[in-house]
Enzyme design. Structure first.
Site, PDB file in Angstrom:
ATOM      1  N   LEU A  96       0.818  -1.211   0.000  1.00 14.30           N
ATOM      2  CA  LEU A  96       0.000   0.000   0.000  1.00 14.30           C
ATOM      3  C   LEU A  96       0.850   1.259   0.000  1.00 14.30           C
ATOM      4  O   LEU A  96       0.468   2.271  -0.571  1.00 14.30           O
ATOM      5  CB  LEU A  96      -0.942   0.005   1.214  1.00 14.30           C
ATOM      6  CG  LEU A  96      -2.063  -1.023   1.201  1.00 14.30           C
ATOM      7  CD1 LEU A  96      -2.805  -1.012   2.529  1.00 14.30           C
ATOM      8  CD2 LEU A  96      -3.032  -0.747   0.059  1.00 14.30           C
ATOM      9  N   GLY A  97       1.999   1.227   0.678  1.00 11.44           N
ATOM     10  CA  GLY A  97       2.855   2.405   0.725  1.00 11.44           C
ATOM     11  C   GLY A  97       4.002   2.196   1.687  1.00 11.44           C
ATOM     12  O   GLY A  97       4.050   1.220   2.441  1.00 11.44           O
ATOM     13  N   GLU A  98       4.941   3.130   1.663  1.00  9.91           N
ATOM     14  CA  GLU A  98       6.059   3.092   2.593  1.00  9.91           C
ATOM     15  C   GLU A  98       6.433   4.510   2.961  1.00  9.91           C
ATOM     16  O   GLU A  98       6.200   5.459   2.210  1.00  9.91           O
ATOM     17  CB  GLU A  98       7.264   2.376   1.982  1.00  9.91           C
ATOM     18  CG  GLU A  98       7.800   3.013   0.700  1.00  9.91           C
ATOM     19  CD  GLU A  98       9.099   2.377   0.239  1.00  9.91           C
ATOM     20  OE1 GLU A  98       9.950   2.126   1.109  1.00  9.91           O
ATOM     21  OE2 GLU A  98       9.243   2.151  -0.963  1.00  9.91           O
ATOM     22  N   GLY A  99       6.989   4.666   4.139  1.00  6.94           N
ATOM     23  CA  GLY A  99       7.392   5.978   4.617  1.00  6.94           C
ATOM     24  C   GLY A  99       8.467   5.830   5.661  1.00  6.94           C
ATOM     25  O   GLY A  99       9.098   4.773   5.793  1.00  6.94           O
ATOM     26  N   MET A 101       8.289   5.712   8.924  1.00  5.27           N
ATOM     27  CA  MET A 101       8.053   4.840  10.075  1.00  5.27           C
ATOM     28  C   MET A 101       7.933   3.374   9.699  1.00  5.27           C
ATOM     29  O   MET A 101       8.010   2.510  10.542  1.00  5.27           O
ATOM     30  CB  MET A 101       6.777   5.276  10.794  1.00  5.27           C
ATOM     31  CG  MET A 101       6.973   6.499  11.660  1.00  5.27           C
ATOM     32  SD  MET A 101       8.114   6.197  13.027  1.00  5.27           S
ATOM     33  CE  MET A 101       7.143   5.074  14.013  1.00  5.27           C
ATOM     34  N   VAL A 104       3.533  -0.227   4.795  1.00  2.00           N
ATOM     35  CA  VAL A 104       2.116  -0.532   4.977  1.00  2.00           C
ATOM     36  C   VAL A 104       1.708  -1.493   3.877  1.00  2.00           C
ATOM     37  O   VAL A 104       1.873  -1.201   2.688  1.00  2.00           O
ATOM     38  CB  VAL A 104       1.251   0.740   4.941  1.00  2.00           C
ATOM     39  CG1 VAL A 104      -0.211   0.379   5.208  1.00  2.00           C
ATOM     40  CG2 VAL A 104       1.728   1.744   5.974  1.00  2.00           C
ATOM     41  N   LYS A 119       0.797  -2.499   9.181  1.00  2.00           N
ATOM     42  CA  LYS A 119       1.923  -1.573   9.236  1.00  2.00           C
ATOM     43  C   LYS A 119       3.070  -2.238   9.994  1.00  2.00           C
ATOM     44  O   LYS A 119       2.882  -2.757  11.094  1.00  2.00           O
ATOM     45  CB  LYS A 119       1.519  -0.271   9.930  1.00  2.00           C
ATOM     46  CG  LYS A 119       2.580   0.822   9.849  1.00  2.00           C
ATOM     47  CD  LYS A 119       2.021   2.165  10.320  1.00  2.00           C
ATOM     48  CE  LYS A 119       3.020   3.288  10.129  1.00  2.00           C
ATOM     49  NZ  LYS A 119       2.464   4.602  10.514  1.00  2.00           N
ATOM     50  N   ASP A 212       0.458  15.773  12.465  1.00  3.40           N
ATOM     51  CA  ASP A 212       0.817  15.642  11.052  1.00  3.40           C
ATOM     52  C   ASP A 212      -0.444  15.600  10.193  1.00  3.40           C
ATOM     53  O   ASP A 212      -0.600  14.720   9.349  1.00  3.40           O
ATOM     54  CB  ASP A 212       1.665  14.386  10.837  1.00  3.40           C
ATOM     55  CG  ASP A 212       2.405  14.402   9.494  1.00  3.40           C
ATOM     56  OD1 ASP A 212       2.572  15.501   8.935  1.00  3.40           O
ATOM     57  OD2 ASP A 212       2.801  13.327   9.019  1.00  3.40           O
TER      58      ASP A 212
END
Length: 628
Positions: A96-99, A101, A104, A119, A212
């Protein structure tokens, strides 16, 4: 490391570590940009950080930790865990995504046939602070129970110590993209913004600050419902208010474009910081762009822009939105005031809470004056009182002791007497009007036997203007006629009557609680019959909250608000909360010994809900009670 005394060396090393760990929290492709921004013109400092990052990438001692290190390296490569990896009962099926932290992942729970977002914290062994933030996000989500916030399902650690948690999978668009894609007008954007405020206020009521707030963390589902995500850098309000616990690193872990000036400068943050971020979101929704261009700026440059650059009002920028008549020139002045108050550089002059911001938006949508104003006398007087608090306090204490008791006692008697007289006069005036309406112009002849009730109601609508000099009685009459029109299925006419009555009552300086709750409930149910579900739910929740603050639990208006909210939630699929509210309403009604239409309707709604959720025995019992 560059020379200087031991204290300078220690501080420099601390700065190197700070930037190094900050860089580890962003995707690899963005690390060099972050290092350049953080180090500014200090090339020696940048070289030290890059050397540490290179050693980390090369798999030096920091990652030479056996199984745990291998797992960390795998999690640092999202493609390695996209499909087939197990996290408790969940099996990953996609990314789904990465960042900064973590990663996901989309996951399936085969035993239930449901989906979730999992997550996973990357590089958990490198930074205890990151692990603690990840743990706090879990704890925060566990405390939050609101339809506008993604729910936590499960949390655990892998055998190697890697922490993870599963949460509600939200399919939707970021807030700004959703509004643009649907080409929503001003009022529709404000309605969605109100839902965002409700979710943030719920977090604040649990002492959790998001820190945020930005469009990518606020998804809007295709049905228009808002979901607040990513509490990765959230903090407890109590912790933030504790001296010595606010670190520079923590305050820099946010998105500069939506961060408050105090966040960018490393000063104390709190509820007012989330209020500022909401102001930026509102500005973007109204103007179609951000208030400041901070792209490519270093943190110090961004902080200086936020502190010094003049702020334009959204109405001077927007050119694409074509607001309705309600948001004409005067309306835009109100929206400018609301937006700039939320984003005021002086914390003391912002809205003190998210609820205060939400209240002014609701007043604007209701066509009422907003409470936020510029350098008013009240604000200047407040400043004077704060500067001279001791002297003013002594003077006021002496004055209150001198005249307080007699004044308060007399005032309360007068208020209750005037209230009783007003209520009696209003009831008599409406009664006379309705009697005259059904009697006809000629008292001896009366109305034709063939005159239909709906014709009389339309005649009442036309004659309601005769009470313009008596606005309270006029509002009562519109409420009465509106409910009659609603009962006959004349929804548009009911709308034209209930809305002005609602605006008058809500805008009154001291509205009767029962009137405010009753009108809000009736308007909420009208919206439900118009299939404007989100607005219906918002109005009914407002009615229930107002009743809880101002009315006894067994007051008929309070019971009606609870029962109708339960009915709407049940129809919208929130079966657990709907059942709880419907049962609560029945409990409040059972001692009266009277069978009312509201009781029968509540029993019927609960019976249908039981049937739809597969509880046939309960449904049968409830239907039998209705039949009896």
């Amino acid at each position: 490391m560059a020379g200087g005394d031991s204290g300078d060396a220690a501080r420099r090393w601390e700065r190197v570590q700070e930037i190094f760990h900050r860089a580890l929290e962003v995707p690899a492709g963005e690390r060099d940009t972050l290092v350049r921004q953080e180090c500014a013109d200090d090339e020696a400092l940048a070289a030290e950080v890059r050397a540490m990052l290179a050693a980390d990438d090369a798999g030096g001692e920091m990652l030479a930790g056996g199984l745990a290190a291998a797992a960390d390296r795998m999690l640092d490569d999202p493609s390695a865990v996209v499909e087939g990896r197990r996290f408790g009962p969940y099996r990953t099926v996609g990314l789904l995504g990465e960042g900064g932290m973590g990663v996901v992942l989309r996951a399936m729970r085969d035993d239930l046939g449901s989906e979730a977002a999992v997550k996973v914290l990357r590089d958990f062994s490198l930074s205890p602070a990151r692990r603690e933030r990840f743990a706090f996000e879990q704890r925060a989500l566990a405390q939050l129970d609101h339809p506008g916030i993604a729910r936590l399902f499960d949390a655990d650690v892998l055998a190697d110590g890697t922490p993870w948690f599963a949460m509600e999978l939200v399919e939707g668009l970021p807030l700004n993209e959703y509004c643009a894609a649907r080409q929503l007008g001003v009022e529709a954007r404000l309605e969605i913004f109100l839902a965002v405020c409700e979710a943030v206020q719920h977090a604040h009521s649990r002492a959790i600050l998001h820190r945020d707030l930005k469009p990518s963390n606020i998804l809007v589902r295709p049905d228009g419902r808002v979901k607040l995500l990513d509490f990765g850098i959230a903090k407890s309000i109590e912790t933030l208010e504790t001296p010595g616990l606010v670190t520079r690193t923590g305050l820099r872990m946010m998105t500069p474009a939506y961060a408050s000036p105090e966040q960018m400068s490393g000063e104390g943050v709190g509820v007012h910081s989330d209020v500022y971020s909401l102001g930026v979101l509102l500005f973007e929704l109204l103007a179609g762009r951000l208030p400041f261009d901070l792209a490519g700026r270093t943190p110090s440059e961004a902080a200086r822009i936020l502190a010094e650059q003049p702020m334009r009002a959204p109405s001077t920028i927007t050119a694409e939105l074509r607001p309705s008549a309600r948001a004409g020139r005067d309306g835009w002045r109100d929206l400018d005031v609301i937006c700039l108050t939320a984003m005021h550089r002086d914390v003391a002059r912002r809205y003190p809470t998210v609820d205060a911001l939400r209240s002014d938006i609701e007043r604007f949508l209701a066509g009422l004056p907003v409470r936020a104003r510029g350098d008013s006398f009240g604000y200047l007087a407040g400043k004077f009182v704060r500067r001279n608090a001791a002297q003013v306090g002594l003077a006021m204490a002496a004055l209150v002791l001198t005249i307080g008791v007699a004044t308060v006692y007399t005032w309360r008697l007068n208020v209750e007497r005037d209230r009783a007289e007003r209520m009696a006069t209003r009831a008599q005036r409406v009664q006379e009007f309705m009697q005259q309406l059904f009697r006809g112009e000629d008292e001896q002849i009366g109305p034709s036997d063939t005159l239909r009730v709906v014709t009389l109601l339309h005649e009442g609508m036309a004659q309601a203007g005769a009470l313009a000099s008596e606005p309270e009685a006029q509002a009562d009459l519109r409420w009465t006629l509106g409910k009659l029109m609603f009962g006959r299925g004349q929804l548009d006419h009911a709308d034209s009557l209930l809305v002005p009555a609602y605006r008058f009552v809500v805008g009154s300086k001291h509205p009767e609680p029962a009137d405010e709750v009753g009108l809000t409930t009736d308007l909420g149910m009208l919206r439900a019959h118009q299939e404007r579900w989100q607005e219906s739910e918002r109005l009914l929740r407002k009615a229930v909250a107002r009743a809880a603050m101002s009315l006894p639990p067994r007051d008929p208006s309070a019971i009606s608000a609870v029962a109708n909210l339960g009915s709407v939630l049940a129809k919208r699929g929130s079966s657990d909360e709907g059942a709880r509210l419907l049962n609560d309403a029945l409990d409040r009604m059972k001692d009266s010994g009277e069978v009312t239409d509201l009781m029968l309707g509540t029993l019927s709604d609960l019976a249908i809900l039981s049937f739809n959720t597969g509880d046939g025995a309960a449904a049968d019992s409830l239907f039998r009670r209705v039949a009896a």
